[in-house]
Motif scaffolding. Structure first.
Motif, PDB file in Angstrom:
ATOM      1  N   ILE A 315      51.127  97.401  76.797  1.00 61.05           N
ATOM      2  CA  ILE A 315      51.446  95.903  76.261  1.00 61.05           C
ATOM      3  C   ILE A 315      50.401  95.001  76.733  1.00 61.05           C
ATOM      4  N   ILE A 316      50.190  94.993  78.149  1.00 64.24           N
ATOM      5  CA  ILE A 316      49.303  94.096  78.643  1.00 64.24           C
ATOM      6  C   ILE A 316      47.665  94.531  78.292  1.00 64.24           C
ATOM      7  N   LEU A 317      47.406  95.627  78.157  1.00 72.99           N
ATOM      8  CA  LEU A 317      46.219  96.100  77.723  1.00 72.99           C
ATOM      9  C   LEU A 317      45.943  95.633  76.210  1.00 72.99           C
ATOM     10  N   LEU A 318      47.158  95.771  75.335  1.00 68.59           N
ATOM     11  CA  LEU A 318      46.945  95.478  73.947  1.00 68.59           C
ATOM     12  C   LEU A 318      46.981  93.879  73.779  1.00 68.59           C
ATOM     13  N   ALA A 319      47.696  93.166  74.597  1.00 68.17           N
ATOM     14  CA  ALA A 319      47.580  91.901  74.626  1.00 68.17           C
ATOM     15  C   ALA A 319      46.092  91.341  74.956  1.00 68.17           C
ATOM     16  N   THR A 320      45.578  92.119  75.915  1.00 67.70           N
ATOM     17  CA  THR A 320      44.004  91.540  76.204  1.00 67.70           C
ATOM     18  C   THR A 320      43.081  91.834  75.302  1.00 67.70           C
ATOM     19  N   PHE A 321      43.375  92.964  74.493  1.00 69.10           N
ATOM     20  CA  PHE A 321      42.472  93.170  73.234  1.00 69.10           C
ATOM     21  C   PHE A 321      42.746  92.351  72.294  1.00 69.10           C
ATOM     22  N   ALA A 322      43.925  91.806  72.044  1.00 64.95           N
ATOM     23  CA  ALA A 322      44.121  90.685  71.105  1.00 64.95           C
ATOM     24  C   ALA A 322      43.519  89.459  71.285  1.00 64.95           C
ATOM     25  N   VAL A 323      43.506  89.249  72.508  1.00 63.02           N
ATOM     26  CA  VAL A 323      42.787  87.838  72.847  1.00 63.02           C
ATOM     27  C   VAL A 323      41.126  88.030  72.700  1.00 63.02           C
ATOM     28  N   PHE A 324      40.566  89.338  73.054  1.00 63.57           N
ATOM     29  CA  PHE A 324      39.487  89.586  72.805  1.00 63.57           C
ATOM     30  C   PHE A 324      38.706  89.484  71.410  1.00 63.57           C
ATOM     31  N   LYS A 325      40.004  89.857  70.342  1.00 64.75           N
ATOM     32  CA  LYS A 325      39.608  89.814  68.846  1.00 64.75           C
ATOM     33  C   LYS A 325      40.032  88.344  68.479  1.00 64.75           C
ATOM     34  N   GLU A 326      40.581  87.621  69.265  1.00 63.73           N
ATOM     35  CA  GLU A 326      40.842  86.198  68.791  1.00 63.73           C
ATOM     36  C   GLU A 326      42.026  86.406  67.816  1.00 63.73           C
ATOM     37  N   LYS A 327      43.094  87.300  68.200  1.00 61.47           N
ATOM     38  CA  LYS A 327      44.116  87.470  67.291  1.00 61.47           C
ATOM     39  C   LYS A 327      45.509  86.511  68.186  1.00 61.47           C
ATOM     40  N   ASP A 328      46.408  86.197  67.406  1.00 57.48           N
ATOM     41  CA  ASP A 328      47.478  85.187  68.022  1.00 57.48           C
ATOM     42  C   ASP A 328      48.845  86.445  68.227  1.00 57.48           C
ATOM     43  N   ASN A 329      48.741  87.609  67.599  1.00 53.28           N
ATOM     44  CA  ASN A 329      49.764  88.534  67.740  1.00 53.28           C
ATOM     45  C   ASN A 329      49.447  90.092  68.301  1.00 53.28           C
ATOM     46  N   VAL A 330      50.447  90.502  69.140  1.00 48.07           N
ATOM     47  CA  VAL A 330      49.941  91.884  69.549  1.00 48.07           C
ATOM     48  C   VAL A 330      50.538  92.708  68.453  1.00 48.07           C
ATOM     49  N   VAL A 331      49.697  93.784  67.806  1.00 47.42           N
ATOM     50  CA  VAL A 331      50.174  94.393  66.835  1.00 47.42           C
ATOM     51  C   VAL A 331      49.970  95.967  66.973  1.00 47.42           C
ATOM     52  N   LEU A 332      50.985  96.656  66.838  1.00 52.19           N
ATOM     53  CA  LEU A 332      50.603  98.197  66.946  1.00 52.19           C
ATOM     54  C   LEU A 332      51.562  99.184  66.182  1.00 52.19           C
ATOM     55  N   TYR A 333      51.013 100.289  65.447  1.00 51.15           N
ATOM     56  CA  TYR A 333      51.590 100.707  64.277  1.00 51.15           C
ATOM     57  C   TYR A 333      52.283  99.786  63.435  1.00 51.15           C
ATOM     58  N   HIS A 334      51.719  98.795  63.090  1.00 49.88           N
ATOM     59  CA  HIS A 334      52.018  97.856  61.927  1.00 49.88           C
ATOM     60  C   HIS A 334      53.570  97.016  62.568  1.00 49.88           C
ATOM     61  N   ARG A 335      53.722  97.069  63.791  1.00 49.15           N
ATOM     62  CA  ARG A 335      54.763  96.104  64.336  1.00 49.15           C
ATOM     63  C   ARG A 335      54.097  95.061  65.338  1.00 49.15           C
TER      64      ARG A 335
END
Length: 439
Positions: A315-335
Motif C-alpha cells: 500500500i505504501i509503495l502503491l501510494a508512492t507511485f500514485a504521487v509520482f503519477k500525480e493521481k489522487d487515488n491508490v488503485v489496484l485491480y480496479h479497486r
C-alpha cells in the motif's frame, strides 16, 4: 461505597493477556524439571517472550539447556502465541458452554486484526481445524524422514516440535545450528517452508482461496497477498543465489541443486520463520541487508507472521507511485484503497521504524557489536523472525530487556500500543485547509 472497576480497552486487554501468559510461561521455564541447568529469570523471560511472540531468538541453546518438559512449554507458548491466545480462549468458552459477548468479540477482533466482529467465532473454529490438520499432515511427512534416523520416540517428537514451530513462524529448533544439518534435504526443506509460508500468508487468504477458487472472484487483500508473496519469494531466491554463489562459507562448495535449495530456504524464511539452513553470520553483507528488508516487511495480516506485513508495504509503495503519477487515488485491480487505510499503513510503518531506531540506538550503547549486527538483531526481534547473526546469546541485561520489549511490540503491533496508551480525541470541528510545502 461504590466499587470501581477498571475498564480496559481491547488493545489494553490484549497487552495484559499477553503479559500474563508470558509471565506464567516464565515461571514454568524456571521450574527445575524444565531445565538441565539453572537459568536466570531474565533468560527464562526472554525465552517465554520469544516463544509467545513466535520470534525464535534465544539467549540459551534450546536443545541442550531445556528438558523435554521445558521444550514442551516452549511449544505450547508457540502454539498459543501463533494462533492467538484469544483463539484458545474462545475454544475454552465453547467447551464450557459459555456465551461469547460483544466485549470478548471486540478483543478477538483486535487480536486477529479483523475489520468487523461478524463471523469471528466461525472463523476461529475453521482456523483451529485448519491449523491442527496442516500441522498433523506435516508431522506425518517429517516423521517419515526422521523416525528412520532417530527412532520412533525421538523422531515423532522432533517432527511435532518443528511442525508446530514452523507453522507458527516461530523458528525455534532443538538443534543449535537450526536446520543446517539438512541444508540439502528436500523433504525437510519443502515441508518446513510449506508450513511457514501457509502459516504466514494469512488465514483469511487461505479460507478465501478455499471458498472462491477462481482468481477474479478473490478479495483484493487475497490477490495482493498471492501475487506479492509469489513475486517477492521468486525475486529473493534469485538475489540470494547470485549474492551467495561464490561465498565459501555458504553456497560455494555445494552442488548446483544444493545451492538452489539453500538459496530458496534462505529467501523465504525471513518472512518470518526464523529457521536457517546455512550460517547467517557468514553471509555477505549485501545479503544480510536484503534479509533485513525482508524481515521488516514480514508476512500477511491475520497470520502467524510478523513485520509490518506485506500488504502494508505494498500500500505504501502503491501510494508512492500514485504521487509520482500525480493521481489522487491508490488503485489496484480496479479497486480504490481508502485514504484511511493508506494513512494507517503509513502510521504503522513510521511507528515500526521508530521502535527499531530506539532499539538500535540503545543496543549500540550497551552491546559490543557492529552496527549491521545490531540492526539485524533488532529488526529480527521486531519482525518476530528469529534469525540471528550470533549477538542474542551475548546480550547484556539491558540488551535482553530491550529485545523483549521489541519482540512484544512487534508481535502486537505499534498501533496496538499506541491505541492502548493514547487517548482518542476525535476532532469536533472541521478546520479550513491550508497547503504546506513539501519536498
Amino acid at each position: 461505597m461504590k466499587k470501581r472497576f477498571v475498564h480496559l480497552s481491547p488493545p489494553q486487554s490484549l497487552i495484559l493477556v499477553f503479559a500474563v501468559a508470558i509471565f506464567f510461561g516464565t515461571l514454568f521455564l524456571l521450574l527445575p524439571v524444565a531445565t538441565e541447568e539453572d537459568i536466570s529469570f531474565i533468560d527464562a523471560l526472554f525465552t517465554a517472550t520469544s516463544a509467545m511472540t513466535v520470534t525464535g531468538l534465544v539467549v540459551v541453546d534450546t536443545g541442550s539447556v531445556y528438558t523435554t518438559f521445558g521444550e514442551s512449554i516452549i511449544m505450547v507458548l508457540i502454539q498459543v502465541g501463533g494462533l492467538g491466545i484469544m483463539t484458545f480462549a474462545v475454544l475454552i468458552y465453547m467447551v464450557l458452554g459459555k456465551k461469547i459477548g460483544i466485549k470478548e468479540r471486540l478483543l478477538i477482533k483486535q487480536a486477529m486484526n479483523q475489520t468487523s466482529i461478524g463471523g469471528l467465532i466461525f472463523l476461529i473454529k475453521r482456523l483451529l481445524i485448519f491449523s491442527l490438520s496442516v500441522e498433523l499432515i506435516a508431522i506425518v511427512f517429517l516423521s517419515l524422514r526422521w523416525v528412520p534416523e532417530m527412532g520412533w520416540r525421538d523422531g515423532i517428537y522432533t517432527s511435532v516440535f518443528h511442525a508446530v514451530s514452523a507453522f507458527n513462524n516461530a523458528g525455534f529448533s532443538i538443534w543449535s545450528d537450526s536446520l543446517s544439518g539438512y541444508v540439502t534435504d528436500p523433504v525437510v526443506n519443502i515441508v518446513i517452508s510449506f508450513l511457514f509460508i501457509i502459516g504466514g500468508i494469512g488465514f483469511t487468504v487461505v479460507f478465501d482461496l478455499w471458498n472462491k477458487k477462481q482468481f477474479q472472484h478473490l478479495s483484493l487483500h487475497t490477490k495482493i497477498m498471492l501475487v506479492g508473496t509469489f513475486s517477492i519469494n521468486v525475486f529473493s531466491l534469485i538475489i540470494i543465489f547470485v549474492l551467495e554463489y561464490n561465498n565459501p562459507d555458504t553456497l560455494a562448495d555445494m552442488s548446483s541443486s544444493g545451492k538452489w535449495l539453500a538459496s530458496y530456504f534462505q529467501a523465504v524464511t525471513p518472512r518470518t520463520a526464523g529457521f536457517n539452513s546455512i550460517d547467517i553470520g557468514q553471509m555477505e553483507e549485501s545479503s544480510l541487508f536484503y534479509i533485513i528488508t525482508l524481515m521488516f516487511i514480514g508476512g500477511g495480516s491475520a497470520s502467524t507472521a510478523g513485520g509490518v506485513k506485506l500488504s502494508t508495504a505494498l500500500i505504501i509503495l502503491l501510494a508512492t507511485f500514485a504521487v509520482f503519477k500525480e493521481k489522487d487515488n491508490v488503485v489496484l485491480y480496479h479497486r480504490s484503497i481508502r485514504p484511511f487505510l493508506v494513512m494507517r499503513a503509513l502510521a504503522l510503518t513510521i511507528g515500526s521504524i521508530g521502535v527499531i531506531i530506539v532499539s538500535v540506538f540503545v543496543l549500540n550503547l550497551t552491546e559490543d557489536a557492529s552496527f549491521l549486527t545490531i540492526l539485524f538483531e533488532c529488526v529480527s526481534a521486531f519482525g518476530t523472525v528469529g534469525l540471528s547473526m550470533g549477538l542474542t546469546g551475548d546480550l547484556t541485561l539491558i540488551g535482553k530487556v530491550v529485545l523483549i520489549m521489541t519482540m512484544l511490540i512487534g508481535k502486537l503491533g505499534p498501533l496496538t500500543f499506541a491505541f492502548a496508551f493514547a487517548k482518542s480525541t476525535p476532532d469536533p470541528v472541521k478546520y479550513p485547509h491550508e497547503d504546506v510545502m513539501t519536498g
